[in-house]
Design a protein around this motif. Structure first.
Motif, mmCIF file in Angstrom:
data_model
loop_
_atom_site.group_PDB
_atom_site.id
_atom_site.type_symbol
_atom_site.label_atom_id
_atom_site.label_comp_id
_atom_site.label_asym_id
_atom_site.label_seq_id
_atom_site.Cartn_x
_atom_site.Cartn_y
_atom_site.Cartn_z
ATOM 1 N N TYR A 155 0.975 11.336 9.549
ATOM 2 C CA TYR A 155 0.759 10.693 8.261
ATOM 3 C C TYR A 155 -0.407 9.733 8.430
ATOM 4 N N THR A 156 -1.540 10.080 7.850
ATOM 5 C CA THR A 156 -2.726 9.242 7.916
ATOM 6 C C THR A 156 -2.885 8.549 6.574
ATOM 7 N N ASN A 157 -2.637 7.256 6.557
ATOM 8 C CA ASN A 157 -2.704 6.493 5.321
ATOM 9 C C ASN A 157 -4.118 6.565 4.741
ATOM 10 N N ASP A 158 -4.226 6.514 3.424
ATOM 11 C CA ASP A 158 -5.556 6.515 2.805
ATOM 12 C C ASP A 158 -6.161 5.119 2.758
ATOM 13 N N VAL A 159 -5.359 4.104 3.152
ATOM 14 C CA VAL A 159 -5.856 2.729 3.205
ATOM 15 C C VAL A 159 -5.275 2.050 4.438
ATOM 16 N N LEU A 160 -5.889 0.940 4.792
ATOM 17 C CA LEU A 160 -5.340 0.088 5.844
ATOM 18 C C LEU A 160 -4.885 -1.187 5.146
ATOM 19 N N ARG A 161 -3.591 -1.231 4.829
ATOM 20 C CA ARG A 161 -3.065 -2.314 3.987
ATOM 21 C C ARG A 161 -1.978 -3.061 4.764
ATOM 22 N N PHE A 162 -2.175 -4.365 4.925
ATOM 23 C CA PHE A 162 -1.261 -5.154 5.745
ATOM 24 C C PHE A 162 -0.048 -5.605 4.942
ATOM 25 N N CYS A 163 1.110 -5.552 5.620
ATOM 26 C CA CYS A 163 2.364 -6.044 5.056
ATOM 27 C C CYS A 163 3.171 -6.683 6.181
ATOM 28 N N ASN A 164 4.232 -7.382 5.816
ATOM 29 C CA ASN A 164 4.970 -8.229 6.756
ATOM 30 C C ASN A 164 6.110 -7.460 7.409
ATOM 31 N N LEU A 165 5.786 -6.692 8.445
ATOM 32 C CA LEU A 165 6.810 -5.932 9.148
ATOM 33 C C LEU A 165 6.717 -6.062 10.662
ATOM 34 N N ALA A 166 5.765 -6.822 11.181
ATOM 35 C CA ALA A 166 5.543 -6.856 12.626
ATOM 36 C C ALA A 166 5.946 -8.193 13.231
ATOM 37 N N VAL A 167 5.917 -8.252 14.560
ATOM 38 C CA VAL A 167 6.286 -9.461 15.291
ATOM 39 C C VAL A 167 5.426 -10.647 14.858
ATOM 40 N N ARG A 168 4.165 -10.379 14.549
ATOM 41 C CA ARG A 168 3.261 -11.444 14.088
ATOM 42 C C ARG A 168 2.974 -11.309 12.590
ATOM 43 N N ASN A 169 3.875 -10.677 11.873
ATOM 44 C CA ASN A 169 3.775 -10.519 10.424
ATOM 45 C C ASN A 169 2.941 -9.294 10.052
ATOM 46 N N ALA A 170 1.619 -9.339 10.215
ATOM 47 C CA ALA A 170 0.750 -8.289 9.681
ATOM 48 C C ALA A 170 0.977 -6.946 10.367
ATOM 49 N N TRP A 171 1.190 -5.917 9.557
ATOM 50 C CA TRP A 171 1.422 -4.558 10.036
ATOM 51 C C TRP A 171 0.901 -3.589 8.991
ATOM 52 N N PHE A 172 0.582 -2.372 9.410
ATOM 53 C CA PHE A 172 0.153 -1.345 8.469
ATOM 54 C C PHE A 172 0.755 -0.017 8.883
ATOM 55 N N SER A 173 0.935 0.876 7.938
ATOM 56 C CA SER A 173 1.602 2.146 8.214
ATOM 57 C C SER A 173 0.579 3.242 8.487
ATOM 58 N N GLY A 174 1.046 4.270 9.185
ATOM 59 C CA GLY A 174 0.215 5.435 9.449
ATOM 60 C C GLY A 174 -0.098 5.619 10.920
#
Length: 646
Positions: free
Chosen positions: A110-129
């Motif tokens: 799954y290759t995301n069409d954007v690099l969009r940060f959301c709060n899911l990681a140890v240091r908050n910022a994370w992106f899917s794909g």
């Protein structure tokens, strides 16, 4: 074509990551795994909760990213032969962003069409794909949005190895990832190496996290009959494929967000496959050390759907299949001192026959297991791992540099007469961490301007001892501040308080005020914490990251009047930040102003909290409470506010 490795850039629509917070993570946030209870058999051996961390210290949080997308050039490392093309993003944790099957002209991930940060990681910022490499602590790695050391190593036969590596600061280990494609390889080779060069046992964690597209008729195949999962904060072992009447391997039937950690027998080949309705998809293979596999689904509730939309633009839904060292992600496993763990992974395609596509899971599991066992790419992996051991210790030519902390740790070890970290890995010191290199070499700690954000934080035993001596000889603010924070990490709270107060005695500054406020939170002194934090905030009214940290402490202390006072003094641009506005609206509700709180939620088409946390229910709960109070009855939460995936 001859296999090739190229370094360059590509353009992506991406959000802005922003600077990391000026203060360390001292209180911590919502960590779902820390709430779990275990209901398991005596032979399941999950290391329940071992290695949990409440905070990300010494890392600082990324909380100031933007959801606004703009065309951005990102660095790439690309491996390619006649059969596969693999695109990596070295400045984002080395993410394997894309893996294309060139023969079929199809993407395996799954290759995301954007690099969009959301709060899911140890240091908050994370992106899917893509494929994320998660090391050290439970969760999405602290390095997921950081640039890794990126290097190239050429073998005698001309094969070019892409090497990415770093020093992980919480566990104090090095890790390296060597990737290559031979001329005839239909699977991407990934050779992993984690080294605990220290003198203590450390909790260790590794999960290779593969995002794959959610497909109509899609299935997950794995050589297991049971899985570990959680429900209502309890961890249980269940039979698969049917759990509560749902075939979880046909993942579109899964009702809500959930993890399944497949219990693969020791003697079984270690693999997981994801196929679409036509039986085509990704096959992941590994040597035995990477023993476990996982399925994560967002489920089929509005909140799960909303999360998927929040993480992308138009790329659609995805799920995660993962491979890890431990049986589950509910705990780490102990890694002995002076130890290297190595394993191989391979990523390629699989195509089921028409007959196999019609099979039920039990029969299909057997058919795919036999297919895997017959693959040369699988049967030769353990031997190839041994054959490449010397190659993995060869030095490589650095193309892009990573962090300074491996070099600082190497310097500390050399001062004690110890060997470097991993002698073949080159580490360097960047300008922003030069203060610590100079301190190690001269014993003189430069005093930064207290009006500026402090340099990096450390978790070094050597620097801890040096700071005790320096702090005893200085009236400056900085040595006392850093020493106080290190005492906090040791839970020596009285010593920490003494040092932080000495830091403040050198002059009022927001850094020690924040640390003292965090210390009072840990000691359940909420009124004192709130008073200190409000003083700190009044000194940094233009610093979004600091204000976010401050609001977290004030809300933890139920200091709603203070939140209201500070928010109403902020400039309008900061007042429009979703996290700050949510804190303000929640405070208004707690102060009896439900109508104003509801109005804030509905402004401009509905409040968007850029860094809403997975598992956080504050937004939808506030909407429910305000509208219940105003209307006198329960109402369904609108889709815009619903992030509840379970």
């Amino acid at each position: 074509m001859k296999p090739k490795l190229t370094f360059g850039t590509m353009k992506l629509m991406a959000g802005t990551l922003g600077e990391e917070s000026p203060v360390p993570d001292l209180v911590g946030g919502l960590i779902l795994q820390n709430k779990l209870e275990f209901y398991l058999d005596e032979d399941d051996e999950l290391y329940e909760g071992y290695g949990r961390c409440q905070t990300s210290y010494p890392y600082r949080q990324y909380t100031c990213y933007s959801r606004e997308l703009k065309e951005t050039e990102v660095k790439t490392a690309v491996l390619e032969n006649d059969y596969l093309k693999a695109v990596f993003l070295p400045e984002y944790g080395g993410r394997l962003w894309s893996l294309t099957d060139k023969e079929q002209g199809r993407e395996l991930l799954y290759t995301n069409d954007v690099l969009r940060f959301c709060n899911l990681a140890v240091r908050n910022a994370w992106f899917s794909g893509g494929v994320e490499w998660n090391l050290g602590v439970i969760g999405h790695t602290p390095l997921t949005a950081d640039q890794l050391y990126t290097a190239v190593l050429e073998q005698e036969d001309g094969t070019k190895i892409l090497r990415m590596y770093e020093y992980e600061r919480i566990r104090g280990v090095t890790y390296q990832m060597d990737f290559w494609l031979g001329e005839k390889d239909r699977f991407l080779n990934a050779r992993m190496r984690v080294v605990n060069f220290g003198e203590e046992v450390v909790p260790m964690y590794w999960w290779s996290n593969m995002a794959v597209p959610e497909e109509d008729g899609g299935r997950v195949i794995v050589p297991a009959k049971k899985a570990f999962t959680n429900k209502d904060w309890g961890v249980y072992k269940v039979d698969i494929p049917f759990v509560n009447g749902v075939d979880i391997t046909r993942y579109q039937q899964i009702p809500e967000s959930v993890d399944y950690f497949f219990d693969i027998p020791e003697e079984s080949p270690k693999y997981i496959a994801h196929v679409d309705g036509g039986g085509y998809g990704l096959l992941h293979l590994s040597t035995n050390r990477l023993r476990s596999r996982k399925l994560f689904s967002w489920g089929n509730r509005p909140g799960g759907d909303h999360w998927q939309e929040f993480l992308t633009d138009q790329a659609g839904k995805y799920l995660e299949i993962q491979a890890g060292l431990a049986k589950t992600q509910y705990g780490c496993i102990p890694m002995a001192p002076h130890t290297a763990w190595e394993w191989m992974e391979r990523y390629g395609s699989i195509q089921l026959t028409g007959e196999e596509q019609e099979m039920e899971f039990e029969e299909l599991r057997g058919a795919v297991t036999r297919k895997v066992e017959d693959l040369e790419e699988f049967s030769q992996m353990e031997e190839l791992l041994k054959e490449t051991k010397a190659m993995a210790k060869e030095p490589a030519s650095v193309v892009w540099e990573g962090s300074s902390f491996g070099a600082l740790r190497a310097r500390e070890r050399s001062m004690k007469g110890l060997r470097p970290l991993s002698e073949h890995l080159a580490f360097s010191v960047q300008e922003k961490e030069q203060i610590w290199k100079d301190y190690l070499e001269t014993g003189i700690l430069k005093e930064p301007d207290p009006k500026e954000a402090p340099p990096a934080f450390v978790n070094s035993a050597e620097i801890f001892q040096m700071l005790k001596k320096t702090a005893a000889e200085t009236d400056g603010w900085y040595a006392h501040y850093q020493l106080g924070i290190l005492y906090m990490q040791e839970k020596a709270y009285e010593d920490a308080k003494e040092q932080l107060q000495a830091s403040l005695a050198a002059g009022e500054q927001p850094w020690a005020l924040h640390a003292l406020a965090a210390l009072q939170v840990l000691e359940n002194q909420e009124d004192k914490a709130a008073s200190l934090m409000e003083r700190g905030l009044c000194l940094r009214m233009d610093d979004l990251a600091y204000i976010k940290e401050g609001f977290q402490i004030l809300l933890t202390c139920r200091a709603y009047e203070a939140v209201k006072r500070i928010y109403e003094q902020l400039e309008e641009k900061l007042q429009q930040n979703g996290r700050l506005k949510l804190g303000y609206a929640f405070s208004l509700y707690q102060l009896g102003e439900a109508d104003r709180a509801a109005g804030l939620l509905e402004e401009n088409g509905g409040l968007v909290v850029e860094d809403i946390r997975e598992g956080e229910d504050g937004l939808n709960a506030l909407w429910e409470k305000t509208h219940r109070e105003l209307s006198g009855e329960d109402q369904e939460v609108p889709y815009h506010f619903d992030f509840k995936a379970v």
